[in-house]
Design an enzyme around this catalytic site. Structure first.
Site, PDB file in Angstrom:
ATOM      1  N   CYS A   1       0.798  -1.227   0.000  1.00 29.61           N
ATOM      2  CA  CYS A   1       0.000   0.000   0.000  1.00 29.61           C
ATOM      3  C   CYS A   1       0.829   1.275   0.000  1.00 29.61           C
ATOM      4  O   CYS A   1       0.475   2.251  -0.672  1.00 29.61           O
ATOM      5  CB  CYS A   1      -0.985   0.005   1.163  1.00 29.61           C
TER       6      CYS A   1
ATOM      7  N   HIS B   1      -1.990   0.722   7.176  1.00 28.74           N
ATOM      8  CA  HIS B   1      -2.491   0.845   5.804  1.00 28.74           C
ATOM      9  C   HIS B   1      -2.636   2.317   5.455  1.00 28.74           C
ATOM     10  O   HIS B   1      -3.094   3.115   6.279  1.00 28.74           O
ATOM     11  CB  HIS B   1      -3.839   0.141   5.638  1.00 28.74           C
TER      12      HIS B   1
ATOM     13  N   ASP C   1      -8.425   4.266  -3.108  1.00 31.88           N
ATOM     14  CA  ASP C   1      -7.466   3.307  -2.560  1.00 31.88           C
ATOM     15  C   ASP C   1      -7.076   2.293  -3.633  1.00 31.88           C
ATOM     16  O   ASP C   1      -7.865   1.429  -4.001  1.00 31.88           O
ATOM     17  CB  ASP C   1      -8.081   2.601  -1.353  1.00 31.88           C
TER      18      ASP C   1
END
Length: 281
Positions: free
Chosen positions: A70, A109, A124
């Site tokens: 991420c 995250h 995202d």
């Protein structure tokens, strides 16, 4: 430089031109990104903390055809959205997938808060557990995706102003951590507090080096399919859609190398796959 990088990124995604700076354009580029650029932790397994600066992630994910997790994925995504005229800022989230309801884990995250046509949107491109579509930052906002899943944002309550992302859909279109239920399942929670570059450096370093980190424990690879999901966890390969999944255990490093190339677009020499220690006694 920005124009050249955007052109290279769009080519990597298979898009002929930049989508418009609209909710529809955001959805188009996010889906293309997740289908083209694999989520993976190979560098972490090699003992490296991934570099998350703009130059480093562009070189790795675009020029060298690799994937990342991420902190890399959403750094690249933020840079390219900015080049398309969509402003974003990072947010840090607590993963909740497969966690007990009362468990409060660390913020490991990163996601993006995008500004599109005067509205804030969750954006995202770096969640490895399943596909997450853009959602307006509105309590109860929901969307359905081609993998048969529904997604919902809701306010998780005071005093910290947290938001919760939830998913309800087939387990076959996830990395396997989802439960076998049609009920809403928490994916991650977050708030809107400002996130500084050093916050991201710290979270990235901790995620890559903490001995109990999921990314240190074994191979984690996933890729979104137009109507499904491909995942390689350790030596277990799953290629799934709304109606089911094909699963098999890979027997040796050569099979892992083949699966990485065929299903995830990652071309690693056999010797590099062997060094990951997936079949160590």
């Amino acid at each position: 430089m920005t124009d050249a990088r955007l052109a290279a990124y769009l080519a990597r995604l298979g898009l002929p031109s930049a989508p418009p700076a609209t909710p529809q354009g955001l959805a188009q580029v996010q889906a293309a990104h997740r289908q083209a650029i694999t989520f993976e932790n190979i560098d972490v397994l090699r003992g490296h903390t991934p570099a998350i600066g703009s130059d480093a992630v562009f070189a790795k994910l675009v020029e060298h055809g690799r994937g990342g997790y991420c902190f890399e994925q959403n750094r690249l995504y933020a840079d390219m959205l900015a080049a398309m005229g969509i402003a974003t800022r990072p947010l840090l989230a607590r993963p909740r997938l497969a966690m007990p309801a009362d468990f409060i884990g660390p913020r490991t995250h990163v996601l993006l808060l995008a500004e599109v046509e005067g509205q804030q949107w969750l954006a995202d491109a770096g969640f490895g557990g399943s596909f997450v579509p853009p959602l307006p930052l509105v309590d109860g906002a929901s969307a359905q995706t081609g993998d048969g899943a529904r997604h919902r944002l809701r306010r998780a309550g005071e005093p910290h102003g947290e938001w919760l992302l939830e998913r309800a859909g087939p387990r076959t279109t996830t990395d396997g951590r989802a439960q076998e239920t049609a009920e809403w399942q928490a994916q991650y929670s977050f708030d809107l507090a400002p996130v500084m570059p050093m916050d991201l450096e710290q979270a990235n370093h901790w995620t890559a080096t903490w001995p109990a980190s999921r990314f240190r424990a074994g191979l984690v690879v996933s890729r979104v399919l137009p109507a499904g999901f491909a995942a390689l966890t350790g030596c277990s390969l799953s290629i799934g859609g709304p109606d089911g999944a094909e699963r098999r255990e890979l027997a040796d490093a050569a099979e892992v190398q083949s699966a990485l190339a065929m299903h995830f677009g990652l071309n690693l020499p056999l010797g590099e796959v062997e060094k990951l220690g997936l079949f160590a006694l």
